[in-house]
Design a protein around this motif. Structure first.
Motif, short mmCIF file in Angstrom:
data_model
loop_
_atom_site.label_atom_id
_atom_site.label_comp_id
_atom_site.label_asym_id
_atom_site.label_seq_id
_atom_site.Cartn_x
_atom_site.Cartn_y
_atom_site.Cartn_z
N GLU A 228 -4.89 0.73 -7.15
CA GLU A 228 -3.70 0.74 -6.31
C GLU A 228 -3.37 -0.67 -5.86
O GLU A 228 -4.27 -1.45 -5.56
CB GLU A 228 -3.98 1.62 -5.08
CG GLU A 228 -2.94 1.58 -3.98
CD GLU A 228 -3.40 2.38 -2.77
OE1 GLU A 228 -3.41 3.63 -2.84
OE2 GLU A 228 -3.75 1.76 -1.75
N LEU A 229 -2.10 -0.99 -5.81
CA LEU A 229 -1.68 -2.30 -5.29
C LEU A 229 -1.56 -2.18 -3.77
O LEU A 229 -0.70 -1.46 -3.27
CB LEU A 229 -0.35 -2.71 -5.90
CG LEU A 229 0.21 -4.05 -5.42
CD1 LEU A 229 -0.71 -5.20 -5.80
CD2 LEU A 229 1.61 -4.28 -5.99
N ALA A 230 -2.42 -2.87 -3.06
CA ALA A 230 -2.38 -2.83 -1.61
C ALA A 230 -1.32 -3.76 -1.05
O ALA A 230 -0.57 -3.40 -0.14
CB ALA A 230 -3.75 -3.19 -1.03
N ALA A 231 -1.25 -4.96 -1.60
CA ALA A 231 -0.31 -5.96 -1.08
C ALA A 231 -0.06 -7.01 -2.14
O ALA A 231 -0.90 -7.23 -3.02
CB ALA A 231 -0.86 -6.61 0.18
N TYR B 85 3.86 -4.40 0.69
CA TYR B 85 2.71 -3.63 1.14
C TYR B 85 2.84 -2.18 0.68
O TYR B 85 3.93 -1.59 0.75
CB TYR B 85 2.60 -3.66 2.67
CG TYR B 85 2.35 -5.04 3.21
CD1 TYR B 85 3.40 -5.82 3.68
CD2 TYR B 85 1.06 -5.58 3.22
CE1 TYR B 85 3.18 -7.11 4.15
CE2 TYR B 85 0.84 -6.86 3.70
CZ TYR B 85 1.90 -7.61 4.15
OH TYR B 85 1.68 -8.89 4.61
N GLY B 86 1.74 -1.65 0.21
CA GLY B 86 1.72 -0.23 -0.10
C GLY B 86 1.86 0.59 1.18
O GLY B 86 1.50 0.13 2.27
N ASP B 87 2.38 1.79 1.04
CA ASP B 87 2.63 2.63 2.21
C ASP B 87 1.35 2.86 3.03
O ASP B 87 1.40 2.95 4.26
CB ASP B 87 3.22 3.96 1.79
CG ASP B 87 4.66 3.85 1.32
OD1 ASP B 87 5.12 4.76 0.62
OD2 ASP B 87 5.31 2.82 1.65
N SER B 88 0.22 2.96 2.35
CA SER B 88 -1.02 3.31 3.04
C SER B 88 -1.58 2.16 3.88
O SER B 88 -2.45 2.39 4.72
CB SER B 88 -2.06 3.78 2.03
OG SER B 88 -2.30 2.78 1.07
N ARG C 137 -0.87 -2.49 8.90
CA ARG C 137 -2.28 -2.75 9.20
C ARG C 137 -2.82 -3.97 8.47
O ARG C 137 -3.73 -4.64 8.96
CB ARG C 137 -3.13 -1.52 8.83
CG ARG C 137 -2.74 -0.26 9.56
CD ARG C 137 -3.72 0.89 9.27
NE ARG C 137 -3.73 1.25 7.85
CZ ARG C 137 -4.83 1.19 7.08
NH1 ARG C 137 -5.99 0.80 7.59
NH2 ARG C 137 -4.77 1.57 5.81
N PHE C 138 -2.31 -4.25 7.27
CA PHE C 138 -2.77 -5.36 6.45
C PHE C 138 -1.70 -6.45 6.42
O PHE C 138 -0.50 -6.16 6.47
CB PHE C 138 -3.05 -4.91 5.02
CG PHE C 138 -4.23 -4.00 4.83
CD1 PHE C 138 -4.90 -3.42 5.91
CD2 PHE C 138 -4.69 -3.72 3.55
CE1 PHE C 138 -5.98 -2.60 5.72
CE2 PHE C 138 -5.77 -2.89 3.34
CZ PHE C 138 -6.41 -2.32 4.42
N LEU D 215 -6.25 -11.63 2.70
CA LEU D 215 -5.82 -10.31 3.11
C LEU D 215 -6.49 -9.99 4.44
O LEU D 215 -7.70 -9.79 4.50
CB LEU D 215 -6.17 -9.24 2.07
CG LEU D 215 -5.60 -7.85 2.36
CD1 LEU D 215 -4.08 -7.86 2.25
CD2 LEU D 215 -6.19 -6.81 1.41
N GLN D 216 -5.70 -10.01 5.51
CA GLN D 216 -6.19 -9.62 6.82
C GLN D 216 -6.04 -8.12 6.95
O GLN D 216 -4.92 -7.59 6.82
CB GLN D 216 -5.40 -10.34 7.91
CG GLN D 216 -5.78 -9.95 9.33
CD GLN D 216 -7.19 -10.38 9.69
OE1 GLN D 216 -7.62 -11.47 9.35
NE2 GLN D 216 -7.93 -9.51 10.38
#
Length: 126
Positions: A46-49, A60-63, A67-68, A81-82
């Protein structure tokens, strides 16, 4: 040869924070869009950011939205990546990745970030 070296993973309690770093070498870092992808056991990556080459545009991914935070320092060839308010479902191997097709802008598809580091494990306990 492109090298991406992640650091900063570990074990944290739910609600805690971690900051991942990725040091890049072997490429003109400021020319490339970068991403943080994550791999859950038995699931598709999954691509987080993601962040564009200048740092002015992010995805940013929805999940992880809210937060990140992804950021980069082109002078240090490093992307960060914070991760705050971590949840057990964030547990995964996190990979720094570069979109080798330069100059196209951010992609929201994890497969476009096609050169990866070795990954760093993030484990969030409940």
């Amino acid at each position: 040869q492109v090298q991406l070296v992640e650091s900063g993973g570990g074990l944290v309690q739910a609600g805690g924070s971690l900051r991942l770093s990725c040091a890049a070498s072997g490429l003109a870092f400021s020319r490339y869009d970068m991403g943080w992808t994550r791999q859950f056991p038995g699931k598709e990556r999954e691509l987080a950011a993601a962040i564009d080459r200048s740092g002015s545009s992010t995805y940013y991914g929805d999940s992880v939205k809210g937060r990140f935070i992804i950021s980069r320092d082109n002078a240090k060839n490093t992307v960060y990546l914070q991760m705050d308010s971590l949840k057990p479902e964030d547990t995964a191997v996190y990979y720094c990745a570069v979109r080798s097709r330069a100059g196209l802008g951010i992609s929201t598809h994890h497969s476009e970030y096609d050169v990866w580091g070795q990954g760093t494990q993030v484990t969030v306990s409940s």
